[in-house]
Design a protein around this motif. Structure first.
Motif, mmCIF file in Angstrom:
data_model
loop_
_atom_site.group_PDB
_atom_site.id
_atom_site.type_symbol
_atom_site.label_atom_id
_atom_site.label_comp_id
_atom_site.label_asym_id
_atom_site.label_seq_id
_atom_site.Cartn_x
_atom_site.Cartn_y
_atom_site.Cartn_z
ATOM 1 N N ASP A 1 31.046 -46.199 -4.104
ATOM 2 C CA ASP A 1 31.722 -45.973 -2.817
ATOM 3 C C ASP A 1 32.821 -47.002 -2.589
ATOM 4 O OD1 ASP A 1 30.268 -43.822 -2.320
ATOM 5 O OD2 ASP A 1 29.044 -44.670 -0.693
ATOM 6 N N LEU A 2 32.471 -48.233 -2.938
ATOM 7 C CA LEU A 2 33.431 -49.320 -2.715
ATOM 8 C C LEU A 2 34.703 -49.104 -3.549
ATOM 9 C CD1 LEU A 2 33.751 -51.964 -1.210
ATOM 10 C CD2 LEU A 2 32.707 -53.142 -3.130
ATOM 11 N N LEU A 3 34.500 -48.722 -4.797
ATOM 12 C CA LEU A 3 35.660 -48.484 -5.658
ATOM 13 C C LEU A 3 36.485 -47.316 -5.147
ATOM 14 C CD1 LEU A 3 34.040 -48.910 -9.189
ATOM 15 C CD2 LEU A 3 35.564 -50.491 -8.057
ATOM 16 N N ARG A 4 35.795 -46.284 -4.692
ATOM 17 C CA ARG A 4 36.524 -45.106 -4.166
ATOM 18 C C ARG A 4 37.320 -45.485 -2.932
ATOM 19 N NH1 ARG A 4 32.132 -40.835 -5.382
ATOM 20 N NH2 ARG A 4 33.053 -39.817 -7.177
ATOM 21 N N ALA B 1 42.107 -42.866 -6.604
ATOM 22 C CA ALA B 1 42.641 -42.258 -7.820
ATOM 23 C C ALA B 1 42.023 -42.896 -9.055
ATOM 24 C CB ALA B 1 44.155 -42.418 -7.832
ATOM 25 N N ARG B 2 42.057 -44.216 -9.066
ATOM 26 C CA ARG B 2 41.554 -44.868 -10.268
ATOM 27 C C ARG B 2 40.034 -44.855 -10.346
ATOM 28 N NH1 ARG B 2 44.926 -49.995 -10.598
ATOM 29 N NH2 ARG B 2 46.017 -49.072 -8.856
ATOM 30 N N ALA B 3 39.387 -44.865 -9.186
ATOM 31 C CA ALA B 3 37.928 -44.743 -9.206
ATOM 32 C C ALA B 3 37.544 -43.368 -9.760
ATOM 33 C CB ALA B 3 37.370 -44.932 -7.801
ATOM 34 N N GLY B 4 38.323 -42.356 -9.342
ATOM 35 C CA GLY B 4 38.077 -41.014 -9.868
ATOM 36 C C GLY B 4 38.281 -40.975 -11.370
ATOM 37 N N ALA B 5 39.348 -41.654 -11.819
ATOM 38 C CA ALA B 5 39.616 -41.686 -13.256
ATOM 39 C C ALA B 5 38.507 -42.417 -14.004
ATOM 40 C CB ALA B 5 40.960 -42.367 -13.511
ATOM 41 N N LEU C 1 41.773 -52.390 -10.641
ATOM 42 C CA LEU C 1 40.778 -51.793 -9.746
ATOM 43 C C LEU C 1 39.742 -52.843 -9.334
ATOM 44 C CD1 LEU C 1 39.586 -49.231 -8.443
ATOM 45 C CD2 LEU C 1 38.389 -48.791 -10.565
ATOM 46 N N VAL C 2 39.248 -53.591 -10.308
ATOM 47 C CA VAL C 2 38.232 -54.620 -9.999
ATOM 48 C C VAL C 2 38.842 -55.703 -9.123
ATOM 49 C CG1 VAL C 2 36.689 -56.335 -10.984
ATOM 50 C CG2 VAL C 2 37.010 -54.168 -12.134
#
Lengths: 954, 231
Positions: free
Chosen positions: A884-887, A892-896, A912-913
């Motif tokens: 959830d946090l990444l999303r 976009a990148r969390a989805g990738a 992202l991180v």
């Protein structure tokens, strides 16, 4: 979900469901806000009619249905200012209609800019439509429909990754530049429009190849093949010449940004067919590895490449806590007549570090991550024997290489490269720093721009000494200071004179050419490749040989090293703010170090002027300072004779503040008295007020200074019946602290500020950190590590007061007190004690107030308290859902990351991180660390990308 | 001094009318004593009030002597009506008053010496008898002393880390009356009382040390007085 989407779905009615609507919006990558979506679709409809190629997009399924939905949106007429985009025209800059979400959709920006008539020329319109056609192809390869839907539904994430570095966004910026007023831009736009008349893959491919031929460096064979292919596309008989002319034209007409986008999209087709080399490239744009600093609300991020040649090669992001402004710091301008130095550079340790290793092996990446941490400490420790220490025979080989006789067959570049190696050995500066040396006939004038020069007649090397980076460098010598020397010089070895003569004056070779040649020469020094090499000589090794030799002569003084080498190693850029050196004495040390490497140097007159100094901005003249302090004592005596008690007290305050500057090597602060005095006269100086205590230092106080503090408190107490606000002791929760006060005849008792003395006593105040500068400059007999400890200058691996430190505290104390006694005598510091009151012994000063030191546990407790006051629940009560946090951070990148079908580059994973940690900067350090580790683990598990989070050792 | 002629404002400054559990405190007794300097019966509280008057006299006499001020430059104001019920406990270091001007900041040598030499037991007893009246200043945490200046000075000088009990007024910061003026007026009020009962104060003192501080008599004089009485 954004309310705009709901409204739009409501206006469209039941005929179009939400999924279809999202499909349609995906086709033009509409921004989440949907601001002006109706006019946007209207404009798209117009252009589709005008440019039918926009009606086709095979990469998107059901594109026809999408267009039908978009047309339905265009046909809406609703009283909604947001969807109708009525407010877009009010935006100040017509080129940024998506203000707030700029960069999320280049297509939307192109359509809306046309609508608000940011540029109304037909050429611009045609190129815009062509760019939309290209953008749709770009999007088809960079973003999935799922990722777009996530973006549309979220409230915070952005569609575009790094807008300024995005190839598409840059192409849009390039086009905007052509819309600028002016004949030249207009002409270029017209020519570009003529080039982009046709919207087809074939034409785009041709343009891309022609652009690549004019823009990129490539192997000759590849170039010939591509040129042949380009010639094949040319219609006339003289095809090759025509292709070359087309390359030239495109190079002059097409903005580089648009060309790079084209190249990215289309060139690989041709390269595959003509079988030339294809290089790895990233779709979002080139990876940038320049050190990058981002200041967040509570965290400062530093991104940089580390040791590209070593085992632990990779990219590291370090997170530093962002400090509030130091308490009591002098911030106002005009506080002092001196041009004061800026604050110390940040030097505390990072609280979290994320490491993305090069290569593909996870296990190796793990060890690289660990090794990177150790590598920082290893490099900072400046050990005598390191990986790049050269043997004696290697140094002799380097000297012989430089001094080898010149031959006719040798090119000028080879000679320059050889001399550059020699200069590196003599100065400890990198090949890049000395690569653009210049030779002058007479005594040259070195400058910051041309720091290394050689006098041909004298055969001397002239060096511009390293100096602090100041915002406002003084044009004149500050009062009470020595003059500065502009150059240091050293005679060149006799064996090198022939080489210098052969190169001759005024012959400046480009550094970009000299440095690789010098590197190659060093590489060949150990023997031809293929055989076992006798020794491994590198540029770094040559530098290290000199710095080690210099350190032996200066007892490891990093300031002296910075003056000669100007390389900013291990916090030396900070140290040079304080360290100044007698130029001739430093020249002697430099000469001794150089002679230990290259043999005896010719004798001659020293280059630097008599009694000139190099290094810090203020090179104080101790005799002038002594006179200055004498004048304060005289004034105090006069005040006492006249029973002018307020003046006497004020002068005592001033005198004590200066003495404390010397006694604790104080920084700029209005509370210079150490709060904590530990047994045996040690004081804990916390003048940078960092919560992690990374800059706190232990300093032994001399007996006379402590007596003066007692006298000050006693005298203040004696005056306090008539001025009860005169209370130098502040009672706090941690205990009692001593503060300096001032009796102003108008305002009464006020906290001390140096400007009061300037106003009332007409004294030229010294800079607040004068004591640091004096001590740093007169303590050459002390080992460099002691001098760094007294200043509080250390970096990872060199911390004097860490648990694992081997620092000899007893010897440091003895040396420091000896130095203090000597300086007190030279500067004439003696206690000012009003005679009638000194005999009082009833009020034993309450100072030192407390022996409680600020431990890490306490710092942690304070941080916990601060966090709880912000209303953040403790970490244990929160559950970390990393997906959830990444999303939330980047949909976009969390989805990738989560979608196995999509590609995720390592650099994107790092970003992202990094942004995930950054988004949690209001949370505690533990929480940030937990989030970073979970994110790295997820990235490793999903994509086998070598990314690791670590907490650096103190 | 006749009560009718006594300025009520000044009387409030020297001895505010403070009761404890409905009974007069020592400082309230001092007020009574000033109004009636020659009582027929000396109760223990009245004797303590006399000791308090003597100690106050000793201090203000030294302040006036050190500073050289004369009385009557400003008039005191009675704040009796604004006195709030209850007590506050404030750090002694927050008690402030005003000097005449910053340029007159000076060390009061005799006063300072007297305060330094005061035995702890006398200090503690004095702070138990009397209490300053303050106006708290919420802005900077200071407490402006408007009455009971002498105990405030003693508390601040001798017990800066201790918390002292104070009474308080609900009012704005008062017109600043100089500490020297307060001392000069206090001296004028207490001098007759002190002169009248000096010998009696020595007689009721617990020991020679206290007599020395309260009356200035030498030890020999004190024992002579005691011997004469015993005889």
């Amino acid at each position: 979900m954004h309310e705009g989407l709901l409204k739009l779905a409501g206006h469209l009615g039941r005929g179009i469901d939400l999924s279809e609507l999202i499909d349609a919006l995906y086709a033009i990558r509409a921004p989440r806000s949907l601001k002006g979506i109706i006019v946007m679709c209207g404009q798209f409809q117009d252009w589709r009619q005008k440019y039918p190629a926009l009606n086709l997009l095979p990469e998107v399924q059901n594109y026809a249905r999408c267009l039908a939905v978009l047309d339905a949106i265009a046909g809406l007429s609703v009283p909604d200012d947001h969807l109708m985009g009525r407010k877009i025209a009010d935006i100040k800059n017509p080129w940024t209609p998506l203000f707030g979400l700029g960069g999320d959709s280049v297509i939307a920006e192109l359509l809306l800019c046309q609508r608000v008539r940011a540029a109304s020329s037909a050429d611009f319109e045609q190129v815009s439509a062509w760019l939309i056609w290209q953008a749709q192809r770009f999007h088809a390869r960079t973003m999935s429909r799922g990722a777009y839907e996530t973006y549309l539904m979220s409230k915070t994430s952005r569609l575009s990754k790094r807008p300024p570095g995005n190839r598409l966004y840059e192409a849009w910026l390039g086009l905007r530049r052509l819309a600028a007023p002016g004949d030249s831009a207009r002409q270029k736009l017209r020519e570009l429009a003529s080039l982009t008349m046709r919207f087809s893959p074939e034409d785009s491919e041709q343009l891309a190849v022609l652009f690549d031929l004019g823009y990129r460096r490539m192997a000759r064979r590849d170039r010939e093949r591509l040129l042949q292919q380009a010639a094949a596309w040319m219609p006339s008989a003289n095809r090759e010449q025509e292709a070359v002319a087309a390359v030239k034209k495109i190079r002059s007409v097409m903005p580089t940004e648009i060309g790079r986008l084209l190249s990215l999209l289309w060139v690989d087709r041709t390269r595959r067919s003509v079988r030339t080399k294809r290089w790895r490239r990233e779709f979002y744009g080139r990876d940038r590895y320049r050190p990058e600093i981002i200041h967040g609300e509570r965290l400062t991020e530093l991104l940089q490449r580390v040791d590209a040649d070593e085992v632990h090669a990779g990219t590291v992001v370090e997170f530093y806590p962002r400090q509030p402004k130091a308490r009591g710091g002098r911030s106002g301008s005009g506080e002092s007549t001196f041009e004061d130095d800026p604050e110390d550079l940040p030097q505390q340790e990072p609280q979290l570090s994320i490491f993305l290793a090069d290569g593909k092996e996870l296990i190796r990446g793990y060890y690289a991550s660990e090794g990177q941490q150790n590598g920082v400490e290893y490099g900072n420790a400046m050990l005598r024997w390191s990986n790049w220490t050269l043997s004696r025979s290697a140094i002799v080989a380097v000297v012989d290489l430089v001094g080898a006789p010149t031959s006719i067959s040798e090119t000028q570049l080879d000679r320059c490269a050889r001399l550059a190696i020699g200069l590196t050995l003599l100065t400890g500066r990198s090949l890049e720093q000395v690569g653009n040396f210049e030779i002058a006939r007479e005594t040259p004038e070195v400058s910051k721009k041309q720091p290394v020069m050689i006098g041909l007649r004298t055969h001397r090397l002239y060096l511009y000494p390293g100096e602090p980076d100041l915002r406002h460098p003084p044009h004149e010598t500050p009062p009470l200071c020595h003059s500065k020397a502009n150059a240091l010089s050293l005679p060149l070895p006799r064996g090198w004179w022939a080489l210098v003569d052969a190169i001759g004056p005024g012959n400046r070779m480009a550094r970009q050419r000299v440095v690789p040649r010098a590197r190659r020469a060093l590489k060949e020094l150990g023997g031809k490749s293929g055989r076992a090499r006798e020794f491994r000589v590198t540029g770094r090794g040559v530098r290290h040989a000199f710095t080690r030799a210099l350190a032996e002569r200066t007892r490891g003084d990093l300031g002296a090293q910075q003056v000669i080498t100007d390389d900013g190693a291990v916090n030396a850029r900070n140290i040079i703010h304080y360290a100044s050196y007698h130029a001739r004495r430093l020249e002697s040390q430099w000469r001794a170090a150089a002679e230990s490497l290259v043999g005896v140097l010719p004798s001659g007159v020293q280059g630097a002027g008599r009694n000139r100094y190099v290094g810090a901005q203020h090179a104080f003249d101790v005799s002038k300072l002594a006179k200055y302090f004498r004048s304060i004592k005289r004034r105090a005596w006069t005040a006492q004779q006249k029973n002018d008690w307020p003046r006497l007290f004020n002068l005592m305050t001033l005198y004590l503040s200066y003495w404390l500057g010397l006694g604790v090597a104080g920084r700029k602060t209005l509370v210079p008295v150490p709060n904590v005095l530990i047994d045996d006269g040690w004081a804990l100086v916390m003048d940078k007020h960092r919560i992690d205590g990374s800059t706190d230092r232990l300093v032994p106080l001399s007996g006379p200074l402590r007596d003066q503090i007692d006298a000050y408190v006693t005298f203040a107490s004696a005056l306090s019946i008539t001025a009860p606000k005169l209370d130098p002791i502040v009672r706090t929760e941690r205990g009692n602290e001593l503060r300096l006060q001032y009796i102003d005849l108008v305002k009464g008792v006020v906290p001390y500020r140096p400007k009061y003395q300037e106003q009332h006593e007409h004294l030229t105040s010294l800079p607040a950190n004068w004591g640091r500068k004096v001590l740093r400059s007169v303590s050459s007999q002390l080992p460099g590590r002691y001098r760094d400890a007294e200043m509080g200058h250390w970096v990872r691996g060199r911390h004097a007061w860490d648990a694992t430190s081997t620092f000899d505290a007893a010897d440091f104390r003895a040396s420091w007190l000896e130095l203090q006694a000597k300086m007190e005598k030279r500067l004439g510091f003696k206690g000012i004690k009003p005679v009638h009151f000194w005999k009082r012994d009833r009020l034993s000063p309450l100072w030192p107030a407390t022996s409680e030191t600020k431990t890490r546990a306490k710092a942690k407790a304070e941080a916990e308290l601060a966090r709880s006051s912000l209303g953040t629940p403790p970490p244990s009560s929160r559950k970390l859902d990393i997906v959830d946090l990444l999303r939330e951070v980047d949909a976009a990148r969390a989805g990738a990351l989560l979608d196995d079908k999509q590609k995720l580059l390592p650099v994107d994973a790092l970003d992202l991180v990094r942004r995930t940690v950054s988004s949690q900067q209001r949370g505690s350090v533990e929480w940030q660390r937990e989030g970073a580790e979970a994110a790295c683990a997820l990235v490793r598990a999903k994509r086998q990308i070598r990314i690791f989070a670590a907490e650096p050792r103190p | 001094m006749a009560a009718a002629r006594l300025d009520q404002g000044l009387l409030f400054e020297i001895a505010p009318p403070i009761l404890a559990s409905g009974r007069p405190t020592v400082v309230a007794c001092l007020r009574k004593l000033i109004q009636n300097p020659d009582p027929k019966l000396w109760s223990p509280k009245l004797k303590d009030a006399l000791r308090l008057a003597a100690l106050t006299y000793q201090i203000v006499e030294r302040v006036v002597s050190d500073s050289g001020v004369v009385s009557g430059s400003t008039s005191a104001r009675s704040n009796k009506q604004k006195l709030e019920r209850g007590w506050l406990s404030v750090p002694a270091s927050t008690l402030v008053w005003t000097g005449s001007a910053a340029k007159n900041v000076r060390p009061l040598r005799r006063t300072q010496k007297f305060l330094d030499d005061l035995p702890d037991v006398v200090v503690d007893r004095l702070l138990g008898w009397t209490t300053p009246v303050v106006i708290p200043n919420a802005k900077n945490g200071e407490n402006w002393v408007v009455a009971g200046h002498v105990p405030a000075v003693i508390a601040r000088q001798r017990r800066p880390d201790a918390a002292v009990r104070v009474r308080w007024l609900r009012a704005t910061i008062p017109r600043k009356r100089s500490f020297f003026d307060v001392c000069a007026d206090t001296l004028e009020v207490l001098a007759p009382l002190y002169v009248l009962h000096r010998r009696f104060i020595a007689e009721i003192s617990i020991d020679d040390w206290e007599a020395q501080f309260l009356t200035g008599y030498s030890r020999a004089h004190f024992f002579r007085l005691k011997g004469w009485r015993d005889a």
